[in-house]
Design an enzyme around this catalytic site. Structure first.
Site, PDB file in Angstrom:
ATOM      1  CE  LYS A 161      -4.501   0.860   1.972  1.00 53.33           C
ATOM      2  NZ  LYS A 161      -4.973  -0.011   0.924  1.00 53.33           N
ATOM      3  CB  CYS A 169      -2.359   9.090  -5.851  1.00 52.37           C
ATOM      4  SG  CYS A 169      -3.824   8.147  -4.896  1.00 52.37           S
ATOM      5  CE  LYS A 225      -0.047   2.588  -9.994  1.00 52.28           C
ATOM      6  NZ  LYS A 225      -0.137   1.553  -9.072  1.00 52.28           N
TER       7      LYS A 225
END
Lengths: 260, 305
Positions: free
Chosen positions: B45, B128, B163
């Site tokens: 996570k 995100c 990412k």
């Protein structure tokens, strides 16, 4: 995929102090023990067990926070979003069931009693609460045909003491094929020990902080098991493997905290 | 040798399927289950310095061919999470720590703490789409991506993966910036920014209103992104977005990915998805005369056909 559906409130009634049942127009099929996520737009979404299944289904809840308080003030005709049912529910195993319910855990056990009756099983139901005014769905289960035994912490109704005290006595005198429990986790742990002593199959419904409801976010994890998708009802062989049972849970951030 | 084995940024994986960040990885015990189920590696996570509660519910909404989520990066903070990493590592597969932060120094601090906790590599979550200043804002321009990768790779010895967000005009430029900043590899793609509204209740479903779309709906965006990145950089690529079958993974490999991450498919297929994808890959390779995954990487590009 389980789509979000919108249901209209048909009725709301008080079951006990700070405990209400909301019934809806329309139908929702669920196994006893399965839950839905109830969404109040712009406010909150929370998991709730289905206490009445099928046409005019219902949810029974304790008013514990802003979300449930808000739901408790909603009127017939108002709408909420519902997704589910999710998770695994109870199964009726054999012909003679001992069911143990603590407090609002009865909202889960009541539809299980209905199912047991449909399957022509005999049910001894032990219903425990702190005090008489917190006993719910007693008449419902009596009318359904269960033998209801009451315990209260203060002795205001039934036997003074714990539900598991009555269960212990029943297990000494009667034969059962399975034991099912829903209520405070300490009660579940005691009930599980009793069923193990008597070598009986056991099922119990657990409660953890549920976010996604669909078994991916890990918020409701207990020892690598997911309450929302693999539970909330777990069988004894799974419960036996859970070190955190009765001890620890995850906070909303994922921090491990004591269950108390 | 097992034909599914891959080596990427110095990590040896028994197979090229990796658990994506945010799924089944809040607890070490769940990571162990995923390792047991057959994943080649696990991404944790996303972890921040301080504890984060995440957003109120609803934080997920199921939509056609996908899932919208705005969890809000809930995590107990790196100090408390270290125990979960230690347990996750007992699964015997590499554990990649996912780091978030509101600025490059905080991300570097989290990355260093993740390394102290024993992760095998660090994935920087620069993408995100729904977390107040902790996500895409940290990866929205090549300049920011280059700077973050530069600072983190100077700070830690473990491999650094960036990412990347698809919510941009040129994801290849972000990948180039990551490479220039010293990242050892890139991960593409994170979720696509989306919203769903319930008409009867006249409100966005997610409490955060906006969330990240994942699942089959975004696979073609992911494959296109990996294809473009492959032509722009030399560093290895991990593909992610809508993988639930071997065929889906093959699309990513042929676009240029050396491994894939799987997340949302756990919803429909459970953790068995990892072994199912691997089984299908083995069959495809034997049917088509491939001996290793690396033989498949990038073959959809003209000069490699």
């Amino acid at each position: 995929m389980t789509e979000l559906r919108v249901f209209t409130i048909a009725d709301q009634i008080d079951e006990a102090k700070a405990c209400r049942t909301v019934r809806f127009r329309g139908s929702l099929h669920a196994d006893p023990g399965q839950f839905v996520m109830v969404w109040l737009p712009r406010e909150d979404e929370f998991p709730m067990s289905v206490s009445y299944v099928g046409e005019g289904f219902g949810l029974t809840y304790k008013i514990v926070g802003e979300g449930t308080r808000s739901l408790s003030t909603m009127n017939p005709g108002e709408k909420v979003g519902i997704r589910g049912p999710y998770g695994r529910g109870f199964e009726v195993q054999g012909r003679r069931m001992l069911a143990i319910a603590g407090g609002v855990g009865m909202a889960v056990i009541a539809p299980l009693v209905d199912l047991a009756m449909e399957e022509r099983a005999d049910v001894d139901l032990v219903l425990g609460a702190k005090t008489e005014s917190e006993l719910i769905m007693k008449e419902r289960c009596e009318m359904a045909g269960a033998n209801v035994h009451i315990s209260t912490d203060d002795g205001s109704s039934g036997t003074k003491g714990l539900a598991t005290d009555i269960a212990r006595r029943l297990l000494q005198t009667a034969e059962y094929d399975c034991v099912c429990a829903c209520g405070p986790e300490k009660m579940i742990v005691s009930a599980f020990r009793l069923s193990e002593e008597h070598g009986l199959p056991f099922q119990a419904s657990l409660e953890r902080y549920i976010k996604c409801g669909i078994g991916i976010c890990d918020s409701c994890a207990i020892d690598g098991r997911h309450v929302c998708s693999e539970g909330p009802v777990f069988s004894g062989d799974v419960l036996a493997s859970l070190e955190d049972l009765g001890r620890r849970r995850l906070s909303p951030s994922g921090r491990i905290v004591s269950l108390d | 040798m097992n034909g599914l084995e891959v080596e990427i940024v110095g990590l040896r994986l028994r197979n090229p399927t990796i658990l994506a960040s945010g799924i089944f990885d809040e607890t070490g015990r769940s990571m162990l289950e995923v390792a047991k189920a057959g994943a080649g590696a696990i991404v944790t996570k996303s972890v921040s310095m301080q504890e984060r509660q995440g957003y109120p519910n609803p934080c997920v909404a199921e939509v056609e061919c996908g899932l919208l989520n705005a969890m809000g990066l809930p995590n107990p903070g790196i100090a408390a999470y270290a125990d979960e990493i230690a347990m996750g590592r007992q699964g015997g597969v590499p554990v990649i720590g996912s780091a978030v932060g509101s600025n490059e120094d905080e991300i570097a601090e989290v990355a260093a703490s993740l390394c102290s906790a024993g992760v095998d590599a660090v994935e920087l979550n620069l993408s995100c789409p729904h977390a107040d200043g902790h996500g895409m804002e940290m990866g929205s321009t090549p300049e920011i991506v280059r700077n973050v990768c530069d600072i983190v790779s100077a700070r830690i010895d473990k491999p650094v993966l960036a990412k990347l967000t698809p919510n941009t005009t040129s994801i290849a430029s972000l990948a180039e910036a990551a490479e220039e900043g010293g990242a050892d590899g890139v991960v593409a793609i994170n979720t696509l920014k989306g919203m769903t509204i319930c008409p009867e209740l006249r409100a966005p479903v997610l409490s955060n209103r906006v969330g990240g779309l994942s699942g089959p709906a975004i696979r073609s965006v992911g494959v296109r992104s990996v294809f473009e990145i492959f032509e722009a950089v030399e560093i290895p690529i991990i593909g992610v977005g809508g993988v639930s079958t071997a065929r889906d993974a093959l699309e990513y490999f042929m676009a240029g990915a050396r491994a894939v991450q799987i997340g949302t498919a756990v919803r429909s297929q459970g953790t068995a998805v990892f072994s199912e994808v691997c089984w299908g890959l083995t069959k495809f390779m034997s049917d088509n005369g491939y001996e290793s995954i690396s033989d498949i990487v990038g073959v959809a590009h003209d000069d490699r056909a």
